[in-house]
Write an enzyme that holds these catalytic residues in place. Sequence first.
Site, PDB file in Angstrom:
ATOM      1  N   SER B 146       0.851  -1.191   0.000  1.00 21.85           N
ATOM      2  CA  SER B 146       0.000   0.000   0.000  1.00 21.85           C
ATOM      3  C   SER B 146       0.887   1.242   0.000  1.00 21.85           C
ATOM      4  CB  SER B 146      -0.873   0.013   1.253  1.00 21.85           C
ATOM      5  OG  SER B 146      -1.476   1.284   1.419  1.00 21.85           O
ATOM      6  N   TYR B 159      -1.361   0.599  10.626  1.00 20.94           N
ATOM      7  CA  TYR B 159      -1.545  -0.076   9.335  1.00 20.94           C
ATOM      8  C   TYR B 159      -0.367   0.238   8.410  1.00 20.94           C
ATOM      9  CZ  TYR B 159      -3.581  -1.033   4.731  1.00 20.94           C
ATOM     10  OH  TYR B 159      -3.814  -1.498   3.470  1.00 20.94           O
TER      11      TYR B 159
END
Lengths: 453, 254
Positions: B146, B159
């Site tokens: 990501s 995250y």
Amino acid sequence: MSAHRRSLTGWGRTSPSVAEVVPVSAMDDIAAALDGLGPRGVIGRGLGRSYGDPAQNAGGRVIDFTGLVGIHQLDVDEGRVTVEAGTSLDDLMRWLVPLGWFVPVTPGTRQVTVGGAIASDIHGKDHHVTGSWCQHVEALTIVTPQGGKRRITPSQDPDLFWATAGGMGLTGLVVDATIRLKRIETSSLSIDEDRTNDLDETMALMDGGDDAYDYSVAWIDLTATGRSMGRSILTRGQFATLDQLDAKRRRDPLAFRSTTVADAPRLVPPRLLNRASIRVFNELWYRKAPRRRRGQLQSITGFFHPLDLVGEWNRLYGSAGFLQWQCVVPLQEEAALRRMVGELSASGCTSFLAVLKRFGAANPGPLSFPMPGWTLALDIPADTRADLPALLDRLDDQVVAAGGRIYLAKDSRMRPELLGAMYPRLDEWRRVRAEVDPQGVLASDLGRRLGLA
Amino acid sequence: MRDALGGVQSVLVLGGGSEIARATVRKLVADRCRTVILAGRRPAALEPVAAELRDAGATTVEVVAFDAQDTTSHATVLGDVFDRHPDLDVVLLAFGVLGSQPEFEADPSAAAAAVQANYVGAVSSGLVVADRLRRQGHGQLVVLSSVAGERARRDNFVYGSSKAGLDAFAQGLADSLTGSGVSVVIVRPGFVRTQMTEGMTDAPFATTADAVADDIVAGIRRDAPVVWSPAKLRWVFVVLRHLPRPIWRKVANR
């Protein structure tokens, strides 16, 4: 003999996979090379001229036959030679042309081995007269997982022999073969050339006149569209007789030189062969040909193997590589052929070299490619366009609908679902394979990709 | 086997419930992929996906129970899959939890569990898969990283840091696989509108699972080492990566 893990590709330099490569240089090495096989099996490899993945075996073993070279027996009077499987057609020509003998069949390159020629049941420009390679094999020695080493002939062991012809190496490891040669008086060819305006004219000329020639092939300009669609240069001829030679050639009528002019550079600019450069090449190639020429003398290399003059020419396609698409459709399916050529021309799917040939009769091999019909072969850069996969899938469907097939030695991307329709005797071939290799020890990337075995 | 134009025939999805993974597999099956193994924590939830893929033309579709956090099970569970399917062209490592940063800060053990799944689980399963692909002599491991891992943001740094670890792991794994016939495709999507991000306001360059899937399929075809989705994020992050911290804080928290 030393094994090492190596990344392998076919001539198109696409889809690499890694295998343990074991070179062999003597008959005794073969048994050792089959020792301690892992679950992913083994396949033989020659000079790696198949475009796709038949001589790769990801995670398994690949036996490199290029060291198993030599003549066992030569009958110069009868024109019969027994050679080891790694012997190349180039070797054969260098040894035999000066003696007045030629290989029975030659493809567009001499850099293929006798073993590979059998596994692919290769064909050449003389298919309409002489058929394909295995029709000229009198006997061969094969090592199968079940039966060990045995010598087979088409008359005594027709099932295994013909399953091996075009069997992509999956019926056994061929270690030598006895081949019937073709008598030649000279090493020159007498060539007639015709430049045609469109596909119909090309096919009409071939239909009407091919039988008068030993060799015949048409180069098609697939970049031409509209009224010129399928315009071609048709070259046909045969080996010249002594009295056809000029005084200079007559001094050494069987001269043969196997040379390369240069090797392609290791690094080429990306997309050197692109739509524009291919279009220009095709235009020039077409224009340089005379409208009609008769009896021109050409060398073996000039006529059969012009690309052999440039070593490693596959590098010219850059790192993305290229593929070849070769189909055959039955003779009465001219309309299908016309549609496919039309679609290829209109799509702008440029091909550096597209070749059309009229095949003669098929042989008994269930996986042998040739059948009476029209075969079209084209080289395509693998990175040019996003819609190429779908275009080729559509063409495959048209080939199947016309009752034709794709040449497995060239394939690198067709869908396995089509295999049975293309090769209706596939189950017959599978039965023979199940007898000689019940465990499926012989395995290749092509076999896995197409679910062949 | 992968073909000359990058078409693939089989795929194993770790985290079969992921929307991006589902969209990707749908596209692969629409081309020529016929074998799909969906692995996930709740196999029952994957059955409808499996049914849909069968309808779309996949001939072999299996659902397997796989828990990313339970690293001790990975060798057995994934080993079984590879034993049953000796050729897997693509393994898509797609599991991951986004979680909520405020909740992580209130409950550090929840944060650790998320990191355990996103990073530790990926390390463990990634190494198992890499070993099997290496033995197979070919294959692609596609890792869903990501852009959140490119530079940590105050809003989602638990995250983000798990993805940063995953991304670094995947880069090193790719290098370790050089010459093995196996490659790694690292996918760095930007903000993707999915169930996982429902209710959140769109970040700049927001995209959809379907668009990311298109980029992944193209990346698989080209065997790209890194896929940014959308592609322009690559250049955006060339700049963002080097912004001074005070400015980055303002940009990132806007």
